[in-house]
Write an enzyme that holds these catalytic residues in place. Structure first.
Site, PDB file in Angstrom:
ATOM      1  N   SER A   1      -5.637   4.575  -5.334  1.00  0.00           N
ATOM      2  CA  SER A   1      -4.595   4.670  -4.310  1.00  0.00           C
ATOM      3  C   SER A   1      -3.628   5.819  -4.617  1.00  0.00           C
ATOM      4  O   SER A   1      -4.027   6.974  -4.611  1.00  0.00           O
ATOM      5  CB  SER A   1      -3.871   3.328  -4.192  1.00  0.00           C
ATOM      6  OG  SER A   1      -3.099   3.258  -3.018  1.00  0.00           O
TER       7      SER A   1
ATOM      8  N   ASP B   1      -7.795   0.029   0.421  1.00  0.00           N
ATOM      9  CA  ASP B   1      -7.195   0.362  -0.877  1.00  0.00           C
ATOM     10  C   ASP B   1      -7.996  -0.202  -2.057  1.00  0.00           C
ATOM     11  O   ASP B   1      -8.283  -1.389  -2.122  1.00  0.00           O
ATOM     12  CB  ASP B   1      -5.776  -0.214  -0.906  1.00  0.00           C
ATOM     13  CG  ASP B   1      -4.909   0.419  -1.967  1.00  0.00           C
ATOM     14  OD1 ASP B   1      -5.331   0.457  -3.129  1.00  0.00           O
ATOM     15  OD2 ASP B   1      -3.796   0.860  -1.640  1.00  0.00           O
TER      16      ASP B   1
END
Length: 300
Positions: free
Chosen positions: A42, A156
């Protein structure tokens, strides 16, 4: 000249707190360490990818001046049930700052992760478009719409593997440095008012302060949470996910031989508080100094 100590660097997820990764990298370079490989998730994928591409200075200059541009124009809001931000405009802006490239062509081995929302499996990027990989890795569930990758919809990587140590090649001679920006309250440091060169951080303009206040309904800061007597459904889901992720991060770190652990508190900044980038970079530098001093002074 003594040979530089090589580092295998792991950068965690964490939204705007991930800008602390920049400060850690700068401190490692200042002390003469050589970053030999990077695994990011991320926000960690974003910063790690920029460094591996040799574009850290351009990226840092852009991200630290986000208060000078219209943030609303980058936050392409949508009414989709999959998330309230499309995420395309900010990456279009990033492409103007840093041209896309292929991961396999980077000078430093780089990898990042995402999660296939349908089969629940981790997807690891070690080749292909760098920016596409970063976009997928940072698709925060319920916030940013999942990234399309062929027939896959990716979210994510922090959902399954927020501290992607498993992506490293784990060369025995390398020093493993892990940066976790989702630490506990005890890892909090008072926000610095000046950077390492003595310059004061940019003050928050009125329109951006108003934007931040609006976003607090989605990402309330810890001080407000302490005062709350009740939680909304979104608050409960977000808080529950944070608690689960924190415990999982502790387990990942405990199961690996980490040489240097840099911990930045979750309460240090909200997920979307990118106007605090310069401050977070300095926090990362401060925390890296503490961790590296312990290593170099022989303290556990």
């Amino acid at each position: 000249m003594a040979k530089k100590q090589k580092v295998s660097l792991v950068l965690s997820s964490g939204g705007a707190r991930g800008l602390a990764h920049v400060g850690v990298i700068e401190e490692l370079e200042e002390r003469g360490y050589e970053i030999a490989e990077i695994a990011g998730c991320s926000a960690g994928a974003l910063v790690g990818g920029m460094y591996a591409a040799g574009k850290m200075s351009e990226f840092k200059n852009w991200i630290c001046n986000l208060d000078r541009i219209d943030v609303f124009s980058l936050m392409d809001f949508t009414f989709s049930s999959k998330g309230f931000i499309k995420g395309e405009k900010v990456f279009s802006a990033l492409k103007k700052v840093v041209k896309d490239c292929q991961i396999e062509d980077l000078n430093i081995p780089f990898s990042c992760n995402a999660v296939d929302v349908h089969n629940g499996k981790e997807v690891v990027f070690t080749e292909g478009s760098l920016l596409a990989a970063i976009r997928a890795s940072g698709s925060i569930p319920s916030v940013i719409i999942p990234a399309k990758h062929g027939k896959q919809q990716l979210i994510d990587g922090g959902v399954l593997n927020p501290i992607p140590i498993s992506l490293l090649k784990k060369e025995e001679e390398n020093l493993m440095v892990v940066v976790d920006v989702n630490g506990l309250d005890q890892d909090f440091v008072s926000p610095p008012k000046k950077d390492s060169e003595g310059n004061r951080f940019i003050s928050l303009p009125k329109w951006l302060a108003e934007y931040r206040d609006k976003m607090k309904q989605y990402f309330p800061d810890d001080k407000e949470e302490e005062k709350q007597t009740s939680f909304s459904a979104f608050d409960l889901v977000s808080r529950s996910f944070d608690l689960l992720q924190d415990r999982y991060c502790e387990m990942i770190i405990a199961q690996n031989n980490v040489d240097v652990l840099v911990k930045v508190a979750r309460k240090q900044a909200g997920t979307l508080e990118f106007h605090r980038s310069a401050e977070m970079i300095e926090v990362g530098r401060i925390k890296a100094k503490e961790a590296l001093d312990k290593l170099e002074n022989g303290n556990s």
